[in-house]
Design a protein around this motif. Structure first.
Motif, PDB file in Angstrom:
ATOM      1  N   VAL A  44      43.782  19.303  32.049  1.00  0.00           N
ATOM      2  CA  VAL A  44      42.457  19.968  31.792  1.00  0.00           C
ATOM      3  C   VAL A  44      42.404  20.099  33.704  1.00  0.00           C
ATOM      4  N   ALA A  45      42.928  18.840  34.267  1.00  0.00           N
ATOM      5  CA  ALA A  45      42.652  17.925  35.387  1.00  0.00           C
ATOM      6  C   ALA A  45      43.636  17.896  36.247  1.00  0.00           C
ATOM      7  N   LEU A  46      45.274  18.893  36.047  1.00  0.00           N
ATOM      8  CA  LEU A  46      46.235  19.354  36.483  1.00  0.00           C
ATOM      9  C   LEU A  46      45.909  20.837  36.688  1.00  0.00           C
ATOM     10  N   ARG A  73      41.680  33.656  39.580  1.00  0.00           N
ATOM     11  CA  ARG A  73      41.732  32.965  40.156  1.00  0.00           C
ATOM     12  C   ARG A  73      39.656  32.430  39.723  1.00  0.00           C
ATOM     13  N   SER A  74      38.660  32.901  39.671  1.00  0.00           N
ATOM     14  CA  SER A  74      37.698  32.767  39.809  1.00  0.00           C
ATOM     15  C   SER A  74      37.565  33.231  38.504  1.00  0.00           C
ATOM     16  N   ILE A  75      37.543  33.825  37.595  1.00  0.00           N
ATOM     17  CA  ILE A  75      38.050  34.609  36.362  1.00  0.00           C
ATOM     18  C   ILE A  75      37.957  32.668  35.043  1.00  0.00           C
ATOM     19  N   VAL A  76      39.517  32.307  36.111  1.00  0.00           N
ATOM     20  CA  VAL A  76      40.024  31.638  35.437  1.00  0.00           C
ATOM     21  C   VAL A  76      38.468  30.201  35.460  1.00  0.00           C
ATOM     22  N   PHE A  77      38.806  29.713  36.022  1.00  0.00           N
ATOM     23  CA  PHE A  77      37.690  28.896  36.361  1.00  0.00           C
ATOM     24  C   PHE A  77      36.190  28.580  35.708  1.00  0.00           C
ATOM     25  N   THR A  78      35.612  29.847  35.990  1.00  0.00           N
ATOM     26  CA  THR A  78      34.475  30.321  35.489  1.00  0.00           C
ATOM     27  C   THR A  78      35.012  29.820  33.725  1.00  0.00           C
ATOM     28  N   GLY A  79      35.562  30.982  33.328  1.00  0.00           N
ATOM     29  CA  GLY A  79      36.319  30.440  32.540  1.00  0.00           C
ATOM     30  C   GLY A  79      35.899  29.370  31.361  1.00  0.00           C
ATOM     31  N   LEU A  80      37.022  28.550  32.253  1.00  0.00           N
ATOM     32  CA  LEU A  80      37.121  27.217  31.311  1.00  0.00           C
ATOM     33  C   LEU A  80      35.540  26.168  32.069  1.00  0.00           C
ATOM     34  N   SER A  81      35.018  26.715  32.510  1.00  0.00           N
ATOM     35  CA  SER A  81      33.496  25.628  32.597  1.00  0.00           C
ATOM     36  C   SER A  81      32.701  25.797  32.404  1.00  0.00           C
ATOM     37  N   THR A  82      32.669  27.230  32.002  1.00  0.00           N
ATOM     38  CA  THR A  82      31.801  27.465  30.713  1.00  0.00           C
ATOM     39  C   THR A  82      31.656  27.201  29.603  1.00  0.00           C
ATOM     40  N   PHE A  83      32.997  26.997  29.346  1.00  0.00           N
ATOM     41  CA  PHE A  83      34.093  26.386  27.623  1.00  0.00           C
ATOM     42  C   PHE A  83      34.533  26.020  27.529  1.00  0.00           C
ATOM     43  N   ILE A  84      34.729  25.040  28.612  1.00  0.00           N
ATOM     44  CA  ILE A  84      35.865  23.629  28.217  1.00  0.00           C
ATOM     45  C   ILE A  84      35.168  22.560  27.236  1.00  0.00           C
ATOM     46  N   SER A  85      34.011  22.482  27.701  1.00  0.00           N
ATOM     47  CA  SER A  85      33.525  21.142  27.319  1.00  0.00           C
ATOM     48  C   SER A  85      32.637  21.845  25.523  1.00  0.00           C
ATOM     49  N   LEU A  86      33.254  22.769  25.340  1.00  0.00           N
ATOM     50  CA  LEU A  86      32.342  23.777  23.967  1.00  0.00           C
ATOM     51  C   LEU A  86      34.010  23.164  23.213  1.00  0.00           C
ATOM     52  N   TYR A  87      34.670  23.641  24.158  1.00  0.00           N
ATOM     53  CA  TYR A  87      36.451  23.694  23.229  1.00  0.00           C
ATOM     54  C   TYR A  87      37.047  22.174  23.260  1.00  0.00           C
ATOM     55  N   ALA A  88      36.530  21.421  23.865  1.00  0.00           N
ATOM     56  CA  ALA A  88      37.032  19.591  23.573  1.00  0.00           C
ATOM     57  C   ALA A  88      36.011  19.370  22.546  1.00  0.00           C
ATOM     58  N   GLN A  89      34.600  19.673  22.624  1.00  0.00           N
ATOM     59  CA  GLN A  89      34.352  18.710  21.420  1.00  0.00           C
ATOM     60  C   GLN A  89      34.367  19.836  19.983  1.00  0.00           C
ATOM     61  N   LEU A 108      40.530  31.873  24.874  1.00  0.00           N
ATOM     62  CA  LEU A 108      40.168  31.200  26.259  1.00  0.00           C
ATOM     63  C   LEU A 108      42.142  31.783  26.871  1.00  0.00           C
ATOM     64  N   THR A 109      42.759  32.495  25.606  1.00  0.00           N
ATOM     65  CA  THR A 109      44.600  32.448  25.772  1.00  0.00           C
ATOM     66  C   THR A 109      44.740  33.716  27.054  1.00  0.00           C
ATOM     67  N   PRO A 110      43.427  34.713  26.824  1.00  0.00           N
ATOM     68  CA  PRO A 110      44.079  35.537  27.836  1.00  0.00           C
ATOM     69  C   PRO A 110      43.861  34.866  29.638  1.00  0.00           C
ATOM     70  N   LEU A 111      42.746  34.350  29.691  1.00  0.00           N
ATOM     71  CA  LEU A 111      43.070  33.336  31.036  1.00  0.00           C
ATOM     72  C   LEU A 111      44.093  32.788  32.114  1.00  0.00           C
ATOM     73  N   ILE A 112      45.292  32.927  31.109  1.00  0.00           N
ATOM     74  CA  ILE A 112      46.517  32.824  31.218  1.00  0.00           C
ATOM     75  C   ILE A 112      47.316  33.558  32.261  1.00  0.00           C
ATOM     76  N   ALA A 113      47.155  34.755  31.919  1.00  0.00           N
ATOM     77  CA  ALA A 113      47.370  35.848  33.008  1.00  0.00           C
ATOM     78  C   ALA A 113      46.706  35.310  34.107  1.00  0.00           C
ATOM     79  N   MET A 114      45.492  35.527  35.057  1.00  0.00           N
ATOM     80  CA  MET A 114      45.028  35.179  35.544  1.00  0.00           C
ATOM     81  C   MET A 114      45.746  34.349  37.347  1.00  0.00           C
ATOM     82  N   PRO A 115      46.230  33.030  36.876  1.00  0.00           N
ATOM     83  CA  PRO A 115      46.630  32.847  37.808  1.00  0.00           C
ATOM     84  C   PRO A 115      48.098  33.262  37.937  1.00  0.00           C
TER      85      PRO A 115
END
Length: 395
Positions: free
Chosen positions: A295-297, A212-228, A356-363
């Motif tokens: 993102v919110a979901l 779970r941590s891998i997903v959340f940390t990966g998203l929190s690190t890169f989601i801002s740049l990815y959304a941009q 970001l794609t490998p994060l799908i396997a984590m949950p």
């Protein structure tokens, strides 16, 4: 002090501390733009915040199992704030890493003791523990807004302003410390017979929290740049995506506590991870503004089990509540930061979408682990009589 008052103060203080966990990710775009850091280099900043915290939180957990240290609450809050406040003052990458690491140690010192005190104050209530977690999630959600507001008025040299929440948080804990100092009124302890620990289940739970941590940390690190990138280099889109990622956590914490009052924690957590798999696919692959909804979901799905995992860990290791809190809130949660540099290297060599794609396997892996977990029987809390009650009995 009544339970609701103490939980409210603990929740607000938790928010003040977790602002600094969220601030690390919120500062990433500013380090990229002002210092021209690559994805891999900026991932090292996230790693600095996570590495010492990963090691230190279980250590503080072991210490709190032996000695009550409520004074750590204001002290660690101040330490976490000072580290972030100093992080933008030097152009040296080494000094920046050091300041971020100092903040990480403050966060590490805070969580095991605060979880112990919150468990006592909650009297075994899942909703109360959800409220405590909610405070942290709100702090996470406010971090990108606060950082954006402060940085928008200048540059990274404005980071000293970010110490203000730490000052507020330290002040909020003063009434809690006075309460603990006067008496043990309203405090509870858990009767845990020797040999009651279920280490096998605790290890499975810890591994699920790592994924779970891998997903959340990966998203929190890169989601801002990815959304941009997805929204035509809009800085506002990056801030909104990070805000929704953290705000969804607040919704998930409240929802998780409410669901756990009706259903087994293991059952609730299992289905939330399965839901997260689908939501995460939407974040990465669904085009257009719908990305923000996913993102919110995703964040909601990741945070429904968050406070439940803390109490599950404490119930799997009832003789070592501080250690369990240090691992579930610290070591396993921070482990995600260790993966960030690998995602950064992958993003530099390919693209953020590919990284970001490998994060799908984590949950999905967390879901599999929860299928093998039993629902523990929560030990009954025993009331620790107040001095007044003791005196009345003696009379």
């Amino acid at each position: 002090m009544r339970r609701n008052t103490s939980i409210s103060l603990l929740a607000m203080g938790h928010g003040c501390v977790d602002i600094y966990q969220g601030a690390v990710a919120a500062l990433v775009p500013f380090f990229v733009s002002e210092r021209n850091y690559t994805y891999a280099v900026v991932s090292g900043i996230v790693l600095a915040a996570s590495l010492l915290s990963s090691v230190a939180q279980p250590v503080f957990g072991v210490l709190t199992d032996r000695w009550a240290m409520p004074w750590l609450l204001p002290v660690s809050t101040l330490l976490s704030g000072v580290g972030i406040a100093m992080s933008g003052l030097s152009g040296s990458y080494g000094l920046t890493l050091f300041c971020i690491a100092v903040s990480g140690i403050g966060v590490a010192a805070y969580h095991p003791e605060s979880a112990r005190v919150a468990r006592l104050a909650s009297r075994g209530s899942h909703s109360a523990m959800g409220c405590f977690s909610l405070g942290g999630n709100i702090g996470f959600a406010l971090a990108p807004l606060m950082v954006s507001a402060v940085m928008g008025r200048g540059s990274l040299r404005c980071t000293p302003v970010l110490v203000l929440p730490a000052l507020v948080g330290a002040a909020l804990y003063m009434p809690v410390l006075r309460m603990l100092g006067r008496s043990q009124a309203g405090m509870f302890r858990t009767e845990a017979p020797r040999g009651a620990d279920d280490m096998a289940s605790f290890l499975k739970l810890s591994l699920a929290v790592v994924f779970r941590s891998i997903v959340f940390t990966g998203l929190s690190t890169f989601i801002s740049l990815y959304a941009q990138q997805r929204m035509h280099d809009s800085a506002t889109a990056g801030t909104v995506a990070l805000f929704l990622l953290f705000l969804g956590g607040a919704v998930g914490s409240v929802l998780g506590g409410a669901l756990a009052n009706r259903y087994h924690r293991v059952h609730v957590s299992r289905w939330s991870y399965l839901f997260t798999v689908a939501a995460l696919i939407g974040v990465i692959y669904i085009p257009g503004p719908a990305m923000f909804l996913f993102v919110a979901l995703t964040s909601t799905g990741l945070y429904v089990p968050f406070s439940l995992q803390v109490t599950l860990g404490q119930d799997y290791l009832p003789t070592r509540i501080g250690t369990a809190s240090g691992v579930t809130l610290g070591l396993t949660v921070s482990a995600g930061g260790l993966i960030s540099p690998l995602l950064g290297h992958l993003a530099d060599s390919t693209s953020l979408k590919t990284a970001l794609t490998p994060l799908i396997a984590m949950p999905a892996l967390s879901w599999l682990l929860f299928r093998a977990l039993p629902e523990p029987v929560t030990p009954k809390p025993l009331y620790v009589a107040s001095a007044t009650a003791s005196a009345r009995q003696g009379a």
